[in-house]
Design a protein around this motif. Structure first.
Motif, PDB file in Angstrom:
ATOM      1  N   ASN A 121       0.814  -1.207   0.000  1.00 38.64           N
ATOM      2  CA  ASN A 121       0.000   0.000   0.000  1.00 38.64           C
ATOM      3  C   ASN A 121       0.854   1.267   0.000  1.00 38.64           C
ATOM      4  OD1 ASN A 121       0.994  -0.448   2.573  1.00 38.64           O
ATOM      5  ND2 ASN A 121      -0.809   0.384   3.606  1.00 38.64           N
ATOM      6  N   TYR A 122       2.070   1.159  -0.530  1.00 33.11           N
ATOM      7  CA  TYR A 122       2.936   2.335  -0.608  1.00 33.11           C
ATOM      8  C   TYR A 122       3.719   2.310  -1.916  1.00 33.11           C
ATOM      9  CZ  TYR A 122       6.457  -1.073   0.948  1.00 33.11           C
ATOM     10  OH  TYR A 122       7.262  -2.169   1.054  1.00 33.11           O
ATOM     11  N   TYR A 123       4.191   3.488  -2.312  1.00 36.10           N
ATOM     12  CA  TYR A 123       5.126   3.612  -3.424  1.00 36.10           C
ATOM     13  C   TYR A 123       6.542   3.665  -2.861  1.00 36.10           C
ATOM     14  CZ  TYR A 123       1.156   5.049  -6.365  1.00 36.10           C
ATOM     15  OH  TYR A 123      -0.026   5.097  -7.060  1.00 36.10           O
ATOM     16  N   ALA A 124       7.519   3.150  -3.622  1.00 33.87           N
ATOM     17  CA  ALA A 124       8.903   3.165  -3.162  1.00 33.87           C
ATOM     18  C   ALA A 124       9.846   3.179  -4.357  1.00 33.87           C
ATOM     19  CB  ALA A 124       9.201   1.957  -2.276  1.00 33.87           C
ATOM     20  N   TYR A 125      10.937   3.922  -4.226  1.00 32.39           N
ATOM     21  CA  TYR A 125      12.024   3.886  -5.205  1.00 32.39           C
ATOM     22  C   TYR A 125      13.195   3.043  -4.702  1.00 32.39           C
ATOM     23  CZ  TYR A 125       9.701   7.882  -7.419  1.00 32.39           C
ATOM     24  OH  TYR A 125       8.789   8.702  -8.030  1.00 32.39           O
ATOM     25  N   ASP A 126      13.352   2.937  -3.384  1.00 26.84           N
ATOM     26  CA  ASP A 126      14.505   2.261  -2.798  1.00 26.84           C
ATOM     27  C   ASP A 126      14.280   0.763  -2.734  1.00 26.84           C
ATOM     28  OD1 ASP A 126      13.630   1.431   0.197  1.00 26.84           O
ATOM     29  OD2 ASP A 126      12.647   3.292  -0.401  1.00 26.84           O
ATOM     30  N   ASP A 127      15.368   0.028  -2.496  1.00 31.25           N
ATOM     31  CA  ASP A 127      15.281  -1.435  -2.395  1.00 31.25           C
ATOM     32  C   ASP A 127      15.189  -1.915  -0.950  1.00 31.25           C
ATOM     33  OD1 ASP A 127      17.836  -1.130  -1.365  1.00 31.25           O
ATOM     34  OD2 ASP A 127      18.854  -2.223  -2.967  1.00 31.25           O
ATOM     35  N   TYR A 155       6.578  11.762  -6.518  1.00 30.92           N
ATOM     36  CA  TYR A 155       5.875  10.519  -6.794  1.00 30.92           C
ATOM     37  C   TYR A 155       4.720  10.792  -7.756  1.00 30.92           C
ATOM     38  CZ  TYR A 155       8.277   7.798  -3.207  1.00 30.92           C
ATOM     39  OH  TYR A 155       9.222   7.130  -2.485  1.00 30.92           O
ATOM     40  N   VAL A 156       4.294   9.745  -8.438  1.00 34.09           N
ATOM     41  CA  VAL A 156       3.145   9.829  -9.338  1.00 34.09           C
ATOM     42  C   VAL A 156       2.074   8.882  -8.817  1.00 34.09           C
ATOM     43  CG1 VAL A 156       2.283   9.558 -11.685  1.00 34.09           C
ATOM     44  CG2 VAL A 156       4.616  10.401 -11.304  1.00 34.09           C
ATOM     45  N   ASN A 157       0.891   9.427  -8.545  1.00 39.56           N
ATOM     46  CA  ASN A 157      -0.226   8.604  -8.103  1.00 39.56           C
ATOM     47  C   ASN A 157      -1.092   8.257  -9.315  1.00 39.56           C
ATOM     48  OD1 ASN A 157      -1.895   7.292  -6.247  1.00 39.56           O
ATOM     49  ND2 ASN A 157      -3.246   9.071  -6.089  1.00 39.56           N
ATOM     50  N   TYR A 158      -1.495   6.994  -9.412  1.00 36.77           N
ATOM     51  CA  TYR A 158      -2.231   6.528 -10.580  1.00 36.77           C
ATOM     52  C   TYR A 158      -3.714   6.325 -10.317  1.00 36.77           C
ATOM     53  CZ  TYR A 158       2.407   5.816 -12.473  1.00 36.77           C
ATOM     54  OH  TYR A 158       3.692   6.025 -12.918  1.00 36.77           O
ATOM     55  N   GLN A 159      -4.118   6.440  -9.058  1.00 31.53           N
ATOM     56  CA  GLN A 159      -5.525   6.257  -8.713  1.00 31.53           C
ATOM     57  C   GLN A 159      -5.840   7.098  -7.488  1.00 31.53           C
ATOM     58  OE1 GLN A 159      -6.971   2.198  -8.631  1.00 31.53           O
ATOM     59  NE2 GLN A 159      -8.371   2.653  -6.943  1.00 31.53           N
ATOM     60  N   SER A 160      -6.954   7.789  -7.518  1.00 31.11           N
ATOM     61  CA  SER A 160      -7.346   8.612  -6.378  1.00 31.11           C
ATOM     62  C   SER A 160      -7.429   7.766  -5.110  1.00 31.11           C
ATOM     63  CB  SER A 160      -8.695   9.278  -6.642  1.00 31.11           C
ATOM     64  OG  SER A 160      -8.632  10.125  -7.769  1.00 31.11           O
ATOM     65  N   VAL A 207       1.081  14.064 -10.116  1.00 34.28           N
ATOM     66  CA  VAL A 207       2.356  14.216  -9.405  1.00 34.28           C
ATOM     67  C   VAL A 207       2.129  14.882  -8.049  1.00 34.28           C
ATOM     68  CG1 VAL A 207       4.627  15.309  -9.468  1.00 34.28           C
ATOM     69  CG2 VAL A 207       3.657  14.324 -11.563  1.00 34.28           C
ATOM     70  N   PHE A 208       2.788  14.370  -7.038  1.00 33.08           N
ATOM     71  CA  PHE A 208       2.821  15.003  -5.720  1.00 33.08           C
ATOM     72  C   PHE A 208       4.195  14.729  -5.110  1.00 33.08           C
ATOM     73  CE2 PHE A 208       1.745  10.671  -4.883  1.00 33.08           C
ATOM     74  CZ  PHE A 208       2.199  10.376  -3.613  1.00 33.08           C
TER      75      PHE A 208
END
Length: 341
Positions: free
Chosen positions: A94-100, A123-128, A198-199
């Motif tokens: 339930n989160y976005y992440a760039y790191d490993d 970050y880019v959100n794809y769904q409200s 984008v946010f």
């Protein structure tokens, strides 16, 4: 998959695949057919498949992919097959992440001019959805020197850089967990509705000390990392990914314990709301107390040594402000002040 015959014998191998749904323990198994693998040869094989990645969990999913080779069933040669199985776990959280998930270094702002400095990750959100929290990983420092207050912040987009602050939360400090590379979870006091697009998430400093947030060297995403110390957002030149993650929907674990600034700390503003002045209830005891007043965007508007007298704010327009107290040159805390006219 890629595999190699390291011996002088030709083997007929059967390729097998499995997808394990970790939410309900279902296993979807399928074959990749059989083929001879000749001595000292190497084979690359691709198998397309159709599978519905459904999950019994509401806000996450986890699947384990397994592939292995069947050469023979002789128990005397079973040890030859120990290295014939590959496993990979794919998580949808339930989160976005760039790191490993592993910090090779630390990142932060420090030194003269960095008080009220800002760090933001795109970050880019794809769904409200509702932004419910923020994961942050902090490197532990000697004597916990990075235990300084900061403000969590969320920005909208302004032509590819952070724009206006759309959410801010005061009174946060680095928190540490008892596990290696385990993130701390900060719950937002008020969930924030994020539309597709984008946010940015990050922090605003209250001191000139480095917070030492985990930095992953292996995933290069510094094009999405920004800092601001002079009123202008700049791209970071350090290659890697900052270990900060936006969490959406329902939190799947309790937030990490954090000390909240409140009247329990002995720091009370009154009257609040006010119109022209306010006082502070604090046991001074001949200590050096400095009061700073900031706009909600972090601009310092007033700074003075507190002498147990009312603090005049009649020159400030109506609105919400942040009052920061430093005791003996150490940040004691920050509270909101509302001015009404």
């Amino acid at each position: 998959i890629h595999y190699r015959n390291l011996g002088p014998t030709t083997w007929n191998v059967t390729r097998r695949f499995e997808i394990h749904n970790n939410s309900n323990h279902d296993i979807y198994a399928f074959s990749g057919a059989a083929e001879n693998i000749f001595p000292y040869s190497e084979v690359s094989f691709t198998r397309n498949y159709l599978y519905n990645f459904d999950s019994e969990w509401t806000d996450s999913a986890s699947f384990t992919f397994v592939t292995y080779l069947i050469t023979d069933i002789n128990p005397e040669t079973s040890h030859f097959r120990w290295n014939d199985t590959l496993r990979y776990e794919q998580q949808f959280n339930n989160y976005y992440a760039y790191d490993d998930g592993t910090a090779e270094n630390g990142y932060g702002l420090y030194g003269e001019g960095t008080q009220n400095g800002r760090v933001a990750v795109k970050y880019v959100n794809y769904q409200s959805d509702w932004l419910a929290g923020i994961y942050m990983y902090f490197n532990r420092t000697y004597n916990d020197a990075n235990q300084k207050y900061f403000r969590l912040a969320v920005w909208d987009d302004n032509n590819g850089k952070p724009g206006n602050i759309i959410y801010e939360q005061i009174g946060e400090r680095p928190e540490f967990t008892d596990s290696l590379n385990r993130f701390s979870l900060y719950r937002l006091d008020e969930e924030l509705w994020i539309e597709p697009g984008v946010f940015y998430i990050g922090w605003i400093q209250t001191t000139t000390d480095m917070l030492n947030v985990g930095f992953d060297f292996n995933r290069v995403n510094n094009s999405k990392l920004f800092y601001n110390t002079q009123g202008v957002w700049e791209n970071s030149q350090f290659k890697g990914s900052l270990m900060i993650r936006p969490v959406f929907g329902e939190l799947t674990e309790p937030p990490t314990s954090t000390q909240i600034l409140s009247s329990d700390k002995g720091f009370i503003l009154y009257p609040n709301p006010t119109n022209n002045s306010f006082s502070i209830n604090f046991e001074k005891e001949n200590r050096d107390v400095t009061i700073r007043v900031f706009s909600i965007t972090g601009q310092q508007l007033l700074a003075l040594t507190y002498q147990n007298n009312p603090i005049d704010v009649s020159s400030l327009p109506a609105g919400t402000y942040l009052v920061q107290m430093a005791v003996d040159k150490m940040i004691f805390g920050t509270q909101k002040l509302i001015i009404v006219r």
